[in-house]
Design an enzyme around this catalytic site. Structure first.
Site, PDB file in Angstrom:
ATOM      1  N   GLY A 163      38.952  25.773  49.925  1.00 27.73           N
ATOM      2  CA  GLY A 163      40.065  25.660  50.858  1.00 27.73           C
ATOM      3  C   GLY A 163      41.150  26.670  50.550  1.00 27.73           C
TER       4      GLY A 163
ATOM      5  CB  SER B 232      43.576  26.539  46.989  1.00 25.46           C
ATOM      6  OG  SER B 232      42.213  26.953  46.985  1.00 25.46           O
TER       7      SER B 232
ATOM      8  CB  ALA C 220      45.553  30.419  40.911  1.00 24.43           C
TER       9      ALA C 220
ATOM     10  CE  LYS D  20      37.775  32.688  50.500  1.00 19.83           C
ATOM     11  NZ  LYS D  20      38.499  33.238  49.341  1.00 19.83           N
TER      12      LYS D  20
ATOM     13  CG  ASP E 154      39.389  29.797  51.418  1.00 19.53           C
ATOM     14  OD1 ASP E 154      40.422  30.256  50.912  1.00 19.53           O
ATOM     15  OD2 ASP E 154      38.330  29.651  50.788  1.00 19.53           O
TER      16      ASP E 154
ATOM     17  NE  ARG F 223      40.392  38.443  41.609  1.00 17.06           N
ATOM     18  CZ  ARG F 223      40.464  37.158  41.297  1.00 17.06           C
ATOM     19  NH1 ARG F 223      41.607  36.625  40.931  1.00 17.06           N
ATOM     20  NH2 ARG F 223      39.402  36.395  41.349  1.00 17.06           N
ATOM     21  CG  ASN F 224      38.383  39.294  47.959  1.00 19.65           C
ATOM     22  OD1 ASN F 224      37.371  39.904  47.667  1.00 19.65           O
ATOM     23  ND2 ASN F 224      38.640  38.086  47.462  1.00 19.65           N
TER      24      ASN F 224
ATOM     25  CB  VAL G 294      35.547  39.304  39.540  1.00 23.35           C
ATOM     26  CG1 VAL G 294      34.431  39.355  40.573  1.00 23.35           C
ATOM     27  CG2 VAL G 294      34.988  39.455  38.132  1.00 23.35           C
TER      28      VAL G 294
ATOM     29  CD  GLU H 123      33.211  36.226  42.991  1.00 24.27           C
ATOM     30  OE1 GLU H 123      32.207  36.799  43.450  1.00 24.27           O
ATOM     31  OE2 GLU H 123      33.175  35.464  42.010  1.00 24.27           O
TER      32      GLU H 123
END
Length: 338
Positions: A141, A143, A145, A196, A249, A260-261, A284, A286
């Site tokens: 979902g 979120s 950090a 996503k 998300d 990061r993406n 990373v 992803e």
């Protein structure tokens, strides 16, 4: 009654979830493979490489001994990069077998395996014997950090074929700022979570190029259509993709510099090479590997995913971002629905 929970993976998301569970009164053992990180978190209650400036609960126990983390746990939460899940889950399985231990497996990982294109829950069930797990639950979902650490209001989904296990996980995580819903559509939750990240790279690239809100809204909307098409080809419920693990998300990941993406895409849009982006990110990304897996999987399953294909061309074929946008806009006209 408190529950012992082993959290495997002490990056930003794993450590913040471990902190939340500790705050909720659970007994938590957070595992990291880095001895220096363990020492820092136990002595200073900080995790500067991943969550600079944040102070963790002082009774959160951190260890580099997975056996210590897993011993007597009734729940094992995996929060490691997708590429590490086979190795980490195989190591955990050996310990569970040796202990004659049966646990609820939970994961908060968002990706697909390269070459096999398997979802994380599929990898976990292959590596951990059924005798040592009563269920697998997916946490997914909108979120970040960083926001959860600040106790920003956050809603996520716990998806499992075992509804009792999903409700168990729901109760463990729920508090005044963190709300959890249950769902039985594991396939939809995992595809939404993984794919996503691809669209977030594209959204970041648009921002880096200077495009406005119209372009970003178009990308996210049509991107969600692609995510839904591929997920439904595996039997996912289309309604999942308009829920928290789908559009929720997607929105948070494709619009925030915490992602990061998104940051990777933004730097690509500004002219950096993929290798330059990877070298400077430090964590990373992803979506880069997921783009390759989704592109190849879509071809195999004859699913139309033009945005994913375009982002693949940028990441893996060196295509120029503006040229792939032009190509997308010049595609033959078609109906939106159907």
């Amino acid at each position: 009654m408190t529950t012992k929970i082993a959290v495997l993976g002490a990056g930003s998301w794993g450590s913040v979830l471990a902190n939340l569970l500790t705050e909720n009164g659970q007994t938590v053992a957070l595992w990291s493979h880095k001895a220096s990180q363990v020492e820092e978190m136990n002595q200073h209650h900080t995790n500067q490489a991943y969550m600079p400036g944040f102070e963790y609960q002082h009774d959160l126990m951190v260890t580099d001994d997975m056996a210590e983390a897993i011993k007597d746990a009734s729940v094992v939460l995996f929060v490691v990069p997708t590429k590490a899940i086979r190795e980490v889950s195989a190591q955990a399985a050996k310990l569970l077998i040796a202990n004659h231990q049966k646990v609820t497996i939970v994961h908060a990982i968002k990706g697909l395996e390269q070459e096999t294109y398997k979802r994380v829950s599929e990898m976990l069930t292959e590596e951990i014997p059924s005798a040592n797990r009563d269920a697998v639950v997916v946490l997914s979902g909108p979120s970040h950090a960083e926001d959860v650490a600040k106790k920003d209001i956050t809603l996520i989904t716990a998806a499992s074929l075992n509804e009792d296990a999903a409700r168990k996980v729901q109760k463990l995580f729920m508090n005044s700022y963190f709300r959890v819903y249950t769902n039985t559509d594991v396939i939809g939750a995992e595809f939404g979570a993984a794919l996503k990240n691809i669209i977030a790279i594209g959204a970041g690239a648009l921002h880096g190029l200077g495009y406005g809100d119209n372009a970003k809204a178009a990308l996210m909307t049509r991107g969600l259509a692609e995510i839904s098409r591929l997920g439904q080809s595996f039997g996912a419920n289309p309604l999942t993709f308009i829920g928290l693990s789908g559009v929720g998300d997607l929105i948070v990941t494709a619009t925030s510099s915490n992602s990061r993406n998104w940051r990777a895409g933004n730097e690509l849009g500004q002219g950096k090479s993929l290798q330059e982006v990877i070298d400077t990110m430090g964590m990373v990304i992803e979506g880069v590997a997921t783009t390759k897996a989704a592109h190849e999987l879509a071809i195999k399953r004859h699913v139309d995913m033009p945005i994913t294909d375009a982002i693949y061309d940028v990441l893996y074929n060196g295509a120029e971002v503006r040229s792939v946008i032009t190509g997308l806009m010049q595609r033959e006209g078609r109906a939106e629905i159907g």
